[in-house]
Design an enzyme around this catalytic site. Structure first.
Site, PDB file in Angstrom:
ATOM      1  N   ASP A   1      -4.019  -8.144  -6.054  1.00 14.96           N
ATOM      2  CA  ASP A   1      -4.439  -9.309  -5.278  1.00 14.96           C
ATOM      3  C   ASP A   1      -4.589 -10.538  -6.155  1.00 14.96           C
ATOM      4  O   ASP A   1      -4.335 -11.659  -5.701  1.00 14.96           O
ATOM      5  CB  ASP A   1      -5.741  -9.013  -4.524  1.00 14.96           C
ATOM      6  CG  ASP A   1      -5.459  -8.258  -3.237  1.00 14.96           C
ATOM      7  OD1 ASP A   1      -4.557  -8.697  -2.497  1.00 14.96           O
ATOM      8  OD2 ASP A   1      -6.109  -7.240  -2.982  1.00 14.96           O
TER       9      ASP A   1
ATOM     10  N   HIS B   1       0.807  -1.214   0.000  1.00 11.43           N
ATOM     11  CA  HIS B   1       0.000   0.000   0.000  1.00 11.43           C
ATOM     12  C   HIS B   1       0.842   1.266   0.000  1.00 11.43           C
ATOM     13  O   HIS B   1       0.466   2.267  -0.578  1.00 11.43           O
ATOM     14  CB  HIS B   1      -1.011  -0.021   1.150  1.00 11.43           C
ATOM     15  CG  HIS B   1      -2.386  -0.148   0.612  1.00 11.43           C
ATOM     16  ND1 HIS B   1      -3.425   0.650   0.990  1.00 11.43           N
ATOM     17  CD2 HIS B   1      -2.862  -0.955  -0.342  1.00 11.43           C
ATOM     18  CE1 HIS B   1      -4.496   0.325   0.296  1.00 11.43           C
ATOM     19  NE2 HIS B   1      -4.179  -0.659  -0.512  1.00 11.43           N
TER      20      HIS B   1
ATOM     21  N   CYS C   1      -7.789  -2.288 -12.354  1.00  8.74           N
ATOM     22  CA  CYS C   1      -7.453  -1.158 -11.491  1.00  8.74           C
ATOM     23  C   CYS C   1      -6.276  -1.453 -10.583  1.00  8.74           C
ATOM     24  O   CYS C   1      -5.978  -0.689  -9.688  1.00  8.74           O
ATOM     25  CB  CYS C   1      -8.672  -0.716 -10.684  1.00  8.74           C
ATOM     26  SG  CYS C   1      -9.326  -1.995  -9.614  1.00  8.74           S
TER      27      CYS C   1
ATOM     28  N   GLU D   1     -10.379 -10.457  -8.084  1.00  8.35           N
ATOM     29  CA  GLU D   1      -9.018 -10.467  -7.548  1.00  8.35           C
ATOM     30  C   GLU D   1      -8.731 -11.751  -6.783  1.00  8.35           C
ATOM     31  O   GLU D   1      -7.695 -11.896  -6.144  1.00  8.35           O
ATOM     32  CB  GLU D   1      -8.760  -9.228  -6.690  1.00  8.35           C
ATOM     33  CG  GLU D   1      -9.809  -8.931  -5.663  1.00  8.35           C
ATOM     34  CD  GLU D   1      -9.579  -7.605  -4.920  1.00  8.35           C
ATOM     35  OE1 GLU D   1      -8.505  -7.010  -5.043  1.00  8.35           O
ATOM     36  OE2 GLU D   1     -10.496  -7.192  -4.197  1.00  8.35           O
TER      37      GLU D   1
END
Ligand code: PEP
Ligand code: MG
Length: 567
Positions: free
Chosen positions: A441, A191, A488, A417
């Site tokens: 993911d 992240h 995305c 994902e």
């Protein structure tokens, strides 16, 4: 470190983005831990004074930084300064020291008691736990003679170097003075790397050599090449300036995403806050393809209210006018810890009760969020698309779409994902209005490789044939059902991968806004048939390296060169 301190030394890592930048290093330090087995102090009065002096110094320092900062940062620092000056906190810690406890252990224990109390009180008080922990870390560091934890106040434009940064650390960066980020650890889809990309900061992760970098070292970062050059020479600095100019030139084209023969592919932005949305006013993007709403609540200790959420979504929708906005419902857990939703004591948090699965134990979370989004849609007159993260089954997709539609949301979709969802993409698409592939993911779960682990970056590589197979399967399901399939995850920001994804039939690509111009440029220089050839070449390869090389061989030389695609 370099043999000759003045010679250029190059450290390799994994670059995020295509930018380049040069400047001095400022090190961010990890939070210290008070040694649980510390012996009792020999002189109790001296130890107590040491503790009160440390608290006073931390309060003074935070107050000064607060006065130099603005906006949210100033408020956060001011609140922490007040906590450090709280006489109750000092009295309780001193009492423990007088009873024979080491001062660092004492302040850690008292902060824990205060945190429990704040959490039990909930609301505003619970929100103060983050500030309390930051005070504790600073006081413990002083007592142990360690450098100040976290990112220090920046007096001039600098490059942050850290072992790793928490998402909250990254979010709290004083952006006016951050040029770029270098992490010793972390992975390209962690992240922190994502938020850095979001902020348009060149970032290099997984740079073991960064351990040798000291405050004020001059370095040059090249995210496209994944290099950190210490003491850059004139040629390296000229290359940095050249890259900045070249990337700047690409921003002049503001047209919608399309191949050279007019096959449209929407170019969208990933955002995490309403401020991010407002920053898109002057960006040539066709909308937002992923609003990571959990980013809004990284520091929250209690679940956000419908009213608070409605205000943020309304602000976001208003900022985007009539451009498309895809809001993702809260994706909490594992790499995105949220105090109020993360499940304690899970053996495998990435495989646990997280994201959409939280609906099993706290249904009010999704319920409140859908209502808040619907209210914001009504108030702004803008219809957002809404999708759920971490969907594993057709039933989950169906349940989510029904719940969203029942709340008045018109376009309900899910993220693909998890491999089972990619395998069942066609059946899922029959239940929802659209899907969006979360390639970060999808790579993690397809390869059973922790996305935070830089050591497994080769498995997480999107060119891995197994992962690409599932992306292609999902794209084919979109073609078969005639419904939109976006991507995305970070792979959408890679211009070479963007060509392959377009060739597979993906309909939109969502990425950090700063990544859009390079992707637009790559698409505009290839026909749709050429993209299909690139996709075919990548999908027929046996290894990730061969897949990427086969795709690259089909890319126009001028695009390869301009975007520094050979690495
Ligand atoms: C993904 O998994 O690719 C994705 C877009 O979501 P996140 O990175 O927030 O998990
Ligand atoms: Mg994800």
């Amino acid at each position: 470190m370099a043999d000759n301190q003045n010679a250029a030394q190059v450290y390799k890592g994994i670059g995020v983005g295509r930018g380049a930048v040069a400047g001095p290093v400022v090190r961010a330090n990890p939070a210290p831990v008070a040694p649980a087995d510390a012996p009792p102090p020999q002189n109790l009065d001296a130890a107590a004074t040491q503790l009160t002096d440390a608290l006073a110094a931390v309060s003074h320092e935070l107050q000064q930084r607060s006065e130099q900062a603005t906006g949210t940062l100033a408020a956060v620092l001011g609140a922490a300064a007040e906590i450090a000056a709280d006489p109750e906190l000092a009295d309780q810690a001193v009492e423990k020291v007088q009873g024979g406890t080491d001062p660092a252990v004492a302040i850690t224990a008292v902060c824990k008691d205060f945190a429990d109390m704040f959490l039990a009180a909930g609301g505003y008080m619970a929100e103060r736990v983050t500030d309390l922990n930051s005070v504790r870390d600073r006081v413990v560091a002083r007592l142990l003679g360690l450098p100040e934890p976290g990112v220090p106040g920046l007096k001039k434009p600098s490059i942050i170097v850290a072992q790793d940064l928490s998402p909250a650390d990254t979010g709290a960066l004083d952006l006016r003075n951050v040029l770029g980020i270098v992490l010793e650890q972390g992975g390209p889809t962690s992240h922190t790397a994502i938020i850095a990309g979001q902020l348009g900061l060149p970032c290099i992760v997984r740079v073991p050599g960064a351990a040798f970098l000291k405050d004020d070292d001059e370095v040059a970062l090249d995210a496209a090449r994944g290099t950190v050059t210490v003491n850059p020479d004139a040629d390296t600095l000229a290359a940095v300036a050249g890259r900045q100019k070249a990337l700047e030139a690409l921003t002049e084209d503001k047209s919608d995403g399309a191949t050279s023969d007019g096959h449209k592919i929407q170019l969208l932005a990933n955002i995490g806050t309403a401020e991010d949305a407002e920053r898109l006013t002057n960006e040539a993007v066709e909308g937002v393809g992923l609003f990571r709403t959990e980013v809004l609540f990284l520091d929250a200790q209690t679940a956000p209210t419908e009213k608070d959420q409605t205000a943020v979504y309304e602000r976001t929708l208003n900022a985007l006018g009539d451009r498309k906005v895809v809001i993702r419902t809260i994706d909490a857990g594992a790499d995105k810890p949220l105090a109020f939703a993360t499940q304690p004591n899970e053996e495998n948090p990435a495989l646990g009760i997280r994201a959409y699965r939280l609906n099993r134990i706290m249904p009010e979370l999704l319920d409140t969020q859908l209502k808040a989004i619907a209210a914001a849609a009504k108030q702004s007159g803008h219809e957002p698309w809404v999708m759920a993260p971490m969907i594993a089954t057709v039933t989950e997709a169906k349940d989510f779409a029904e719940a969203a539609h029942a709340d008045g949301i018109q376009k309900a979709g899910v993220m693909i994902e998890i491999p089972s969802a990619a395998i069942k993409a066609k059946e899922i698409l029959e239940q929802v209005d659209f899907v969006s592939i979360g390639s970060n993911d999808l790579a993690q779960y397809t390869q059973a490789a922790d996305r935070l682990s830089g050591d497994l970056a080769d498995l997480l590589d999107m060119w891995q044939p197994g992962t690409l197979f599932l992306v292609n399967r999902t794209a084919e399901a979109g073609l078969a059902t005639g419904k939109p399939v976006g991507v995305c995850g970070e792979s959408a920001a890679d211009p070479l991968m963007a060509l392959a994804l377009t060739g597979m039939g993906i309909t939109s690509l969502s990425m950090a806004p700063k990544a859009v111009p390079a992707v637009r440029f790559a698409l505009a220089n290839h026909t749709f048939a050429e993209c299909q050839e690139i996709a075919k070449a990548a999908l027929s390869a046996d290894t990730a390296a061969e897949g990427r090389a086969a795709a690259l061989a089909l890319v126009k030389p001028e695009v390869r060169e301009a975007l520094v695609l050979e690495k």
